[in-house]
Design a protein around this motif. Structure first.
Motif, PDB file in Angstrom:
ATOM      1  N   GLU A 350      46.073 -32.045  43.315  1.00 14.19           N
ATOM      2  CA  GLU A 350      47.390 -31.523  42.967  1.00 14.19           C
ATOM      3  C   GLU A 350      47.223 -30.137  42.364  1.00 14.19           C
ATOM      4  OE1 GLU A 350      49.737 -33.909  40.252  1.00 14.19           O
ATOM      5  OE2 GLU A 350      51.402 -32.471  40.286  1.00 14.19           O
ATOM      6  N   ASN A 409      53.983 -29.005  43.362  1.00 20.50           N
ATOM      7  CA  ASN A 409      55.246 -29.441  42.762  1.00 20.50           C
ATOM      8  C   ASN A 409      56.367 -28.466  43.118  1.00 20.50           C
ATOM      9  OD1 ASN A 409      54.480 -31.724  40.795  1.00 20.50           O
ATOM     10  ND2 ASN A 409      52.937 -30.132  40.450  1.00 20.50           N
ATOM     11  N   GLU A 441      55.597 -32.294  46.167  1.00 20.84           N
ATOM     12  CA  GLU A 441      56.020 -33.327  45.215  1.00 20.84           C
ATOM     13  C   GLU A 441      57.409 -32.959  44.708  1.00 20.84           C
ATOM     14  OE1 GLU A 441      53.176 -34.288  42.218  1.00 20.84           O
ATOM     15  OE2 GLU A 441      51.613 -34.730  43.684  1.00 20.84           O
ATOM     16  N   ASP A 471      57.628 -37.685  42.919  1.00 26.82           N
ATOM     17  CA  ASP A 471      56.805 -37.532  41.719  1.00 26.82           C
ATOM     18  C   ASP A 471      57.323 -38.425  40.589  1.00 26.82           C
ATOM     19  OD1 ASP A 471      54.717 -36.418  40.432  1.00 26.82           O
ATOM     20  OD2 ASP A 471      55.574 -34.419  40.206  1.00 26.82           O
ATOM     21  N   LYS A 492      54.418 -41.294  43.782  1.00 25.17           N
ATOM     22  CA  LYS A 492      53.410 -41.165  42.752  1.00 25.17           C
ATOM     23  C   LYS A 492      53.917 -41.911  41.529  1.00 25.17           C
ATOM     24  CE  LYS A 492      50.503 -37.344  42.328  1.00 25.17           C
ATOM     25  NZ  LYS A 492      50.257 -35.948  41.985  1.00 25.17           N
TER      26      LYS A 492
HETATM   27 CA    CA Z   1      53.375 -33.669  40.181  1.00 23.08          CA
END
Ligand code: CA
Ligand code: C2E
Length: 577
Positions: A350, A409, A441, A471, A492
């Motif tokens: 990530e 993200n 995400e 996320d 996630k």
């Molecule tokens: Ca994240």
């Protein structure tokens, strides 16, 4: 022949006779003449009779010089005036033209041709001047009004507010500034089209106008933002009554073409002089309070107070410093590995942004991202991280480091931009790759906002080979079943749930539920924030094998991440040897 009605203001009888004689001989038009010999009678006659032009001698028994002209201009500002001067009095004539006359004529130099020419020119010049003034006035009105709703616009609002403040300083009047932002308007605009959106805004404008008094000001300052000024506030309690009234009116459905649309509004309120001494401060205070009202769950109002202003100030400072950070390369991207425990391999990582602040040192995103969630800067930062991650992926690929997927993200504001996909393609082109390496995400909240635009973005991303991951799943409001409407690739699980996986039976069961449903929906599940071996074992026992967390590694700068990767591969090779 055309009639040109003349008012001759002249106290010298021979001059009157001369002019009458000339005009009686004229051929271009007929000139019915009314003669008066003083300013007082001139003003009286102008009051009751229509004329096409005034021939004005400035030296009368009751008035002299330019003063005579000023009085006539003041009374009939749209009527052409030709000033009659004496011998060698060109200076007065020029002054008169500067002060509102259209021409001057020297009585001692007069001919019929000159007189007629001057009359016609003066009438034409004045007509053009009046037309020009009307145009200017119209332009001014256009510049001050919002063409969609007819309400005053931002420019008019600030001008009005400045005048109201000046007035309030003299009279000690108290007034309130309402910053009103519509809730859910964008959803209607995006899903139903701009025509329906426009009708909603017109209805909203009309409702606000009819809810408030004539003396209050209602203006539209942009998109779905309105500012109202509530005049003459006697009791602060009245303010909340008015705010509630507006909120209630806005909650009533808007019916357009037999269809009901539901909106609402959030209101921030600043009081003069308590929350600001000038236009900028007052609007800023009301705007900051509006944000708080929105954050607290919409259809609410919030009064401004210094704490809120402090928050806004911080937000402003962060925004200003981040602009500089972007320009001076102060941002860095760190990478945290995501491990697949069943095959003992690294799947991907990530990308997480960091800020090497020149004064405050190394800042984690929680210190600045929340401050800019609503600002365009979050888009700039999102694009920066996407570009960085793309170039990093390419470097790793060229170094023969195993192919990793990188998760980036993306804030809701960024994802909702109409040109989001286009901009993403531009970045991928810059990088020189397709989307095969990328996962985005996005937050649960975005998925709850089921708009055709969000769905369309998800489908386009899927077609580009880009994965979409939800996320921090499990702590918000989205249910797994709501996810089936979107072409997602993974969820996630939030750190909070993972923390309790070992200790709380309920959370343990909840995770099992998520895993079972995800399997049905063919979604991958990643456990985030995993810190201990016990947690890894518990998750593995539930067949949750994609793990991210400090147990394996903290987010690392690129060289450290590369070191981690090589080390991991070495250990793996040793184990399998
Ligand atoms: Ca994240
Ligand atoms: P997130 O998306 O939930 O990212 C994971 C956060 O959890 C990261 O914090 C990471 O360092 C932390 N973390 C990972 N494993 C563990 C663990 O085992 N224990 C603990 N205590 N923490 C762990 P970080 O880097 O501080 O990021 C915080 C948040 O900032 C992120 O939460 C994300 O929402 C946001 N963020 C970070 N980078 C970006 C970005 O590029 N764009 C946007 N829009 N938001 C970002």
């Amino acid at each position: 022949m055309r009639d040109i009605r003349i008012l001759l203001v002249e106290d010298n009888q021979p001059d009157v006779g001369l002019l009458e004689e000339y005009l009686s001989l004229a051929t271009e038009a007929s000139y019915p003449l009314t003669h008066v010999d003083s300013l007082a009678t001139c003003l009286k006659v102008l009051n009751s009779t229509d004329f096409d032009i005034v021939l004005l001698d400035l030296g009368l028994t009751d008035s002299h010089g330019l003063q005579t002209l000023m009085e006539v201009v003041h009374q009939v500002p749209t009527l052409p005036i030709v000033v009659l001067t004496g011998l060698d009095d060109i200076k007065t004539g020029i002054e008169a033209v500067k002060n509102g006359a259209q021409d001057y004529l020297n009585k001692n130099d007069l001919t019929l041709a000159l007189l007629e020419k001057s009359i016609h020119h003066a009438i034409e010049r004045k007509r053009m001047l009046v037309d020009l003034n009307i145009l200017k006035q119209r332009e001014h009105e256009l510049a001050m009004h919002d063409s969609l709703t007819g309400l005053p616009n931002r420019l008019a609002l600030t001008t009005n507010l400045e005048n109201i403040i000046l007035h309030a300083k003299r009279t000690l009047e108290k007034f309130a500034v309402f910053f009103i932002d519509l809730d859910h308007f964008k959803v209607i605009n995006d899903s139903q089209g701009h025509d329906i959106g426009d009708c909603v805004l017109q209805e909203v404008a009309q409702r606000m106008r009819s809810t408030l008094r004539e003396s209050d000001i209602v203006s539209r300052i942009g998109g779905d933002e309105f500012i109202c000024i509530i005049r003459d506030v006697v009791n602060i309690a009245d303010i909340s009554v008015i705010a509630r009234k507006i909120i209630a009116r806005m909650q009533q459905p808007v019916n357009i073409k037999l269809q009901d649309y539901y909106i609402g509004c959030s209101i921030g309120i600043a009081l003069y002089p308590r929350n600001g001494a000038d236009t900028v401060e007052l609007i800023k205070s009301a705007d900051s309070a509006m944000y708080v009202a929105k954050e607290q769950g919409r259809n609410q109002f919030q009064m401004a107070h210094p704490k809120i202003n402090k928050l806004a100030k911080k937000r402003f400072n962060v925004e200003r410093d981040l602009q500089r950070a972007l320009a001076h390369n102060e941002l860095e991207v760190y990478y945290q590995p995501i491990v697949r425990t069943d095959i003992n391999n690294i799947l991907g990582c990530e990308a997480l942004v960091r800020w090497d602040h020149p004064e405050e040192g190394f800042l984690l995103p929680d210190n600045f991202i929340p401050n800019i969630e609503h600002s365009g800067l979050i888009i700039q930062i999102g694009e920066y991280v996407l570009r960085e991650a793309g170039f990093r992926w390419k470097t790793w690929r060229d170094l023969d480091i195993p192919q990793l997927r990188i998760a980036v993200n993306i804030s809701p504001l960024h994802f909702k931009q109409p040109n989001f996909i286009h901009r993403l393609k531009v970045i991928l082109d810059e990088v020189g790759s397709d989307g095969c390496w990328l996962d985005l995400e996005i937050s649960e909240a975005l998925i709850l906002d089921l708009t055709p635009q969000i769905l369309d973005h998800c489908e386009q991303l899927k077609a580009m080979g880009i994965g979409i991951s939800i996320d921090d799943f499990g702590t918000g409001y989205a249910s797994l079943s709501s996810l089936r409407n979107y072409p997602l690739s993974s969820v996630k699980i939030d750190k909070e749930l993972i923390d309790n996986a070992v200790t709380s039976e309920n959370d343990n069961k909840f995770i099992k539920g998520i895993l079972a449903l995800a399997k049905q929906l063919e979604l991958k599940v990643i456990a985030a924030g995993v810190e201990t071996l016990e947690q890894v074992k518990t998750l593995n026992s539930m067949e949750c094998n994609r793990i991210q967390g400090f147990y394996y590694s903290k987010p690392l700068a690129p060289p450290d991440f590369e070191g981690f990767l090589l080390n991991f591969m070495r250990e793996r090779a040793k184990k399998s040897a």
